[in-house]
Design an enzyme around this catalytic site. Structure first.
Site, mmCIF file in Angstrom:
data_model
loop_
_atom_site.group_PDB
_atom_site.id
_atom_site.type_symbol
_atom_site.label_atom_id
_atom_site.label_comp_id
_atom_site.label_asym_id
_atom_site.label_seq_id
_atom_site.Cartn_x
_atom_site.Cartn_y
_atom_site.Cartn_z
ATOM 1 C CB ALA A 65 29.901 40.166 40.291
ATOM 2 C CB THR A 88 42.080 39.196 38.689
ATOM 3 O OG1 THR A 88 41.684 39.610 40.007
ATOM 4 C CG2 THR A 88 42.905 37.918 38.761
ATOM 5 C CE LYS A 89 37.876 44.938 40.244
ATOM 6 N NZ LYS A 89 36.417 44.651 40.052
ATOM 7 C CG ASN A 94 46.243 50.245 57.733
ATOM 8 O OD1 ASN A 94 45.388 50.882 57.104
ATOM 9 N ND2 ASN A 94 46.991 49.307 57.169
ATOM 10 C CB THR A 135 30.786 34.089 46.989
ATOM 11 O OG1 THR A 135 30.875 35.458 47.418
ATOM 12 C CG2 THR A 135 30.781 34.018 45.465
ATOM 13 C CB THR A 163 34.722 35.847 39.873
ATOM 14 O OG1 THR A 163 33.987 34.688 40.274
ATOM 15 C CG2 THR A 163 33.841 37.078 40.034
ATOM 16 C CB THR A 208 40.208 48.452 42.989
ATOM 17 O OG1 THR A 208 41.088 48.799 44.051
ATOM 18 C CG2 THR A 208 40.923 47.420 42.127
ATOM 19 C CG ASP A 209 42.765 52.728 45.252
ATOM 20 O OD1 ASP A 209 42.571 51.525 45.502
ATOM 21 O OD2 ASP A 209 42.873 53.594 46.154
ATOM 22 C CD GLU A 210 43.852 46.769 46.488
ATOM 23 O OE1 GLU A 210 44.374 45.722 46.095
ATOM 24 O OE2 GLU A 210 43.231 46.852 47.553
ATOM 25 C CE1 TYR A 269 39.684 42.727 44.028
ATOM 26 C CE2 TYR A 269 41.303 44.237 44.988
ATOM 27 C CZ TYR A 269 40.040 43.998 44.457
ATOM 28 O OH TYR A 269 39.134 45.031 44.341
HETATM 29 P P1 NAD Z 1 32.193 41.973 48.202
HETATM 30 O O1 NAD Z 1 33.191 40.860 48.290
HETATM 31 O O2 NAD Z 1 31.585 42.520 49.433
HETATM 32 O O3 NAD Z 1 30.983 41.523 47.252
HETATM 33 C C1 NAD Z 1 31.190 40.838 46.046
HETATM 34 C C2 NAD Z 1 29.826 40.310 45.588
HETATM 35 O O4 NAD Z 1 30.023 39.657 44.304
HETATM 36 C C3 NAD Z 1 29.225 39.266 46.524
HETATM 37 O O5 NAD Z 1 27.842 39.530 46.714
HETATM 38 C C4 NAD Z 1 29.432 37.948 45.786
HETATM 39 O O6 NAD Z 1 28.445 36.969 46.089
HETATM 40 C C5 NAD Z 1 29.338 38.396 44.337
HETATM 41 N N1 NAD Z 1 30.034 37.480 43.415
HETATM 42 C C6 NAD Z 1 31.295 36.999 43.548
HETATM 43 N N2 NAD Z 1 31.577 36.175 42.495
HETATM 44 C C7 NAD Z 1 30.473 36.184 41.701
HETATM 45 C C8 NAD Z 1 30.152 35.531 40.466
HETATM 46 N N3 NAD Z 1 31.031 34.713 39.861
HETATM 47 N N4 NAD Z 1 28.940 35.757 39.914
HETATM 48 C C9 NAD Z 1 28.043 36.571 40.538
HETATM 49 N N5 NAD Z 1 28.284 37.187 41.707
HETATM 50 C C10 NAD Z 1 29.486 36.997 42.275
HETATM 51 O O7 NAD Z 1 32.927 43.103 47.364
HETATM 52 P P2 NAD Z 1 32.845 44.696 47.496
HETATM 53 O O8 NAD Z 1 33.811 45.145 48.501
HETATM 54 O O9 NAD Z 1 31.423 45.096 47.585
HETATM 55 O O10 NAD Z 1 33.414 45.103 46.066
HETATM 56 C C11 NAD Z 1 32.539 45.182 44.945
HETATM 57 C C12 NAD Z 1 33.314 45.677 43.742
HETATM 58 O O11 NAD Z 1 33.905 46.935 44.043
HETATM 59 C C13 NAD Z 1 34.455 44.767 43.327
HETATM 60 O O12 NAD Z 1 34.525 44.750 41.914
HETATM 61 C C14 NAD Z 1 35.690 45.432 43.904
HETATM 62 O O13 NAD Z 1 36.838 45.136 43.129
HETATM 63 C C15 NAD Z 1 35.307 46.888 43.776
HETATM 64 N N6 NAD Z 1 35.934 47.824 44.736
HETATM 65 C C16 NAD Z 1 35.870 47.580 46.078
HETATM 66 C C17 NAD Z 1 36.402 48.517 46.962
HETATM 67 C C18 NAD Z 1 36.335 48.318 48.465
HETATM 68 O O14 NAD Z 1 36.881 49.120 49.218
HETATM 69 N N7 NAD Z 1 35.638 47.296 48.975
HETATM 70 C C19 NAD Z 1 37.019 49.673 46.469
HETATM 71 C C20 NAD Z 1 37.088 49.874 45.075
HETATM 72 C C21 NAD Z 1 36.522 48.940 44.230
HETATM 73 O O1 DAU Z 2 41.699 50.287 47.521
HETATM 74 C C1 DAU Z 2 40.533 49.610 47.174
HETATM 75 C C2 DAU Z 2 40.568 48.197 47.728
HETATM 76 O O2 DAU Z 2 40.363 48.316 49.136
HETATM 77 C C3 DAU Z 2 39.521 47.284 47.096
HETATM 78 O O3 DAU Z 2 39.860 47.094 45.734
HETATM 79 C C4 DAU Z 2 39.483 45.922 47.806
HETATM 80 O O4 DAU Z 2 38.421 45.143 47.286
HETATM 81 C C5 DAU Z 2 39.259 46.157 49.288
HETATM 82 O O5 DAU Z 2 39.301 44.924 49.972
HETATM 83 C C6 DAU Z 2 40.334 47.094 49.840
HETATM 84 O O6 DAU Z 2 41.634 46.465 49.769
HETATM 85 P P1 DAU Z 2 42.676 46.547 51.000
HETATM 86 O O7 DAU Z 2 43.592 45.395 50.902
HETATM 87 O O8 DAU Z 2 43.240 47.919 51.089
HETATM 88 O O9 DAU Z 2 41.614 46.384 52.223
HETATM 89 P P2 DAU Z 2 41.663 45.549 53.587
HETATM 90 O O10 DAU Z 2 40.412 45.916 54.306
HETATM 91 O O11 DAU Z 2 41.941 44.114 53.377
HETATM 92 O O12 DAU Z 2 42.906 46.187 54.336
HETATM 93 C C7 DAU Z 2 43.029 47.586 54.556
HETATM 94 C C8 DAU Z 2 44.390 47.839 55.193
HETATM 95 O O13 DAU Z 2 44.395 47.298 56.518
HETATM 96 C C9 DAU Z 2 45.551 47.173 54.489
HETATM 97 O O14 DAU Z 2 46.685 48.009 54.603
HETATM 98 C C10 DAU Z 2 45.759 45.877 55.267
HETATM 99 C C11 DAU Z 2 45.415 46.296 56.671
HETATM 100 N N1 DAU Z 2 44.848 45.272 57.569
HETATM 101 C C12 DAU Z 2 43.815 44.519 57.123
HETATM 102 C C13 DAU Z 2 43.213 43.599 57.966
HETATM 103 C C14 DAU Z 2 42.080 42.718 57.494
HETATM 104 C C15 DAU Z 2 45.311 45.172 58.886
HETATM 105 O O15 DAU Z 2 46.252 45.890 59.293
HETATM 106 N N2 DAU Z 2 44.714 44.279 59.721
HETATM 107 C C16 DAU Z 2 43.683 43.485 59.326
HETATM 108 O O16 DAU Z 2 43.181 42.690 60.149
#
Ligand code: NAD
Ligand code: DAU
Length: 332
Positions: free
Chosen positions: A79, A151-152, A247, A36, A97, A121-123, A148
């Site tokens: 994913a 769905t998690k 933040n 994606t 997804t 996720t902790d969310e 989001y």
């Molecule tokens: P990301 O958005 O960077 O990556 C998601 C990946 O999944 C991408 O490579 C995308 O192409 C792939 N994908 C999406 N839909 C798909 C589908 N239908 N089939 C196959 N591949 C698909 O996400 P991320 O930040 O790396 O998060 C990865 C996982 O970790 C997620 O499950 C998210 O909920 C979880 N998570 C993220 C965080 C965070 O801080 N980013 C924290 C806790 C948990």
């Molecule tokens: O807690 C785990 C989660 O952390 C994961 O499950 C999610 O996949 C990941 O995206 C992340 O979620 P958040 O919503 O916390 O992350 P984000 O980076 O979008 O935002 C972090 C914080 O910063 C949130 O309080 C919103 C704020 N924010 C975000 C953006 C993009 C800003 O203040 N300015 C910004 O431009």
């Protein structure tokens, strides 16, 4: 030595795990990823061809998933559609997804009796008050706020049901906010770093008081590998590194480390339903499985992350304009 299938392995955290596993174990890895807007093959550059394979596909494709599960010993399921702001704009891909995709994988895990680790996720726990002494634990009731996170939460509950009703050999982990290299520029820390690198001001939602519990992506990967190897089937483990920061403090650190005045940011429209604070108590993972984070100095981890974005503009620049155009349309 195992054959691991990693879904979403071209994303931020999944690609970190793939690098981590190939560096620290003898396992081989297949990535299944739809590529994606959030997937990037360049995040998987330099991996050993004899132990790594990439499959371009969708986790909702039951025939493809079935074929891949028949060739692997374990699945680590990253994913997902992962960005809260996008889920407020258009929830449907999140349902497809995160819910249908996880269901498709669980049915294949059931058929092939394969070890399954679900990344969450902790969310799913909702949010905490700023002055609440409590942190999230494995016993905290689910209370998600956004499309989001709901769905998690739904995907976690599917995993639990497939363990109990069908005996699927699954574990779940719920981690806090990750930071580090290869994170998409839509996310908070990379957005602000790349804004400053481009001469733009960082953008803080609302008053900037919201708190996130930051963990380096390498620590998330070491925790997931620990759970995969030593976790108890059917159990949930929270992953966190005691990294609470608001933040505004993070933006000020980024500005300071990039040599800018620390008040050179804009306050922009808040996120609807914006969770106030996340905080993880990871006692269970540490005491029962012996895991500990290594990247406990946030300021130095942030400095390394800033250096990576400065050195890898070709990785993030193609996504930057479209991402900022979308934010601008939302007044953010
Ligand atoms: P990301 O958005 O960077 O990556 C998601 C990946 O999944 C991408 O490579 C995308 O192409 C792939 N994908 C999406 N839909 C798909 C589908 N239908 N089939 C196959 N591949 C698909 O996400 P991320 O930040 O790396 O998060 C990865 C996982 O970790 C997620 O499950 C998210 O909920 C979880 N998570 C993220 C965080 C965070 O801080 N980013 C924290 C806790 C948990
Ligand atoms: O807690 C785990 C989660 O952390 C994961 O499950 C999610 O996949 C990941 O995206 C992340 O979620 P958040 O919503 O916390 O992350 P984000 O980076 O979008 O935002 C972090 C914080 O910063 C949130 O309080 C919103 C704020 N924010 C975000 C953006 C993009 C800003 O203040 N300015 C910004 O431009």
């Amino acid at each position: 030595m195992s054959r691991l299938l990693v879904t979403g392995g071209a994303g931020f955290i999944g690609s970190n795990f793939v690098h981590y596993v190939l560096e620290h174990t003898e396992h081989s890895v297949t990535v299944l990823d739809k590529l994606t807007y959030a997937g990037n093959l360049a995040s998987l550059d330099g991996l050993p061809a004899e132990r790594f394979r990439f499959v371009h596909g969708d986790i909702t494709d039951a025939a493809l998933v079935d074929a891949l599960f028949s060739e692997h010993d374990a699945v680590v399921h990253y994913a997902a559609e992962s960005h809260n702001d996008n889920s407020l704009d258009d929830p449907r891909p999140f349902l497809e997804t995160n819910i249908v995709g996880t269901y498709t994988l669980l049915e294949a895990a059931r058929k092939h009796a394969i070890r399954f680790h679900h990344i969450s996720t902790d969310e799913v726990y909702g949010d905490l008050e700023l002055d609440d002494p409590a942190r999230f634990t494995e016993q905290t009731p689910y209370n998600p706020s956004s499309p989001y996170s709901s769905t998690k939460a739904g995907s976690d509950l599917l995993v639990r049901a497939w363990v109990r009703s069908f005996g699927v050999q699954a574990t779940i982990s719920n981690c806090s906010n990750n930071y580090g290299p290869y994170q998409h520029v839509e996310k908070f820390i990379p957005r602000q770093i790349t804004n400053v690198l481009r001469g733009e001001r960082p953008k803080l939602y609302g008053s900037g008081e919201n708190v996130r519990d930051w963990i380096h992506a390498n620590d998330h990967s070491s925790a997931v590998l620990t759970i995969l190897e030593r976790g108890v089937i059917g159990e949930t483990y929270l992953i966190g590194a005691d990294g609470e920061k608001n933040n505004k403090d993070v933006v000020e650190l980024i500005l300071d480390q990039l040599g800018q005045p620390t008040d050179a940011y804009d306050l922009v429209n808040d996120r609807p339903g914006h969770d106030l604070r996340y905080a993880i108590d990871s006692t269970r993972l540490r005491s029962e499985l012996g895991w500990a984070p290594k990247y406990s100095d946030f300021e130095s981890g942030l400095a390394d992350t800033i250096a990576w974005y400065r050195d890898h503009e070709s990785w993030w620049a193609p996504q930057k304009d479209a991402t900022e155009a979308r934010y601008k349309a939302q007044g953010q």
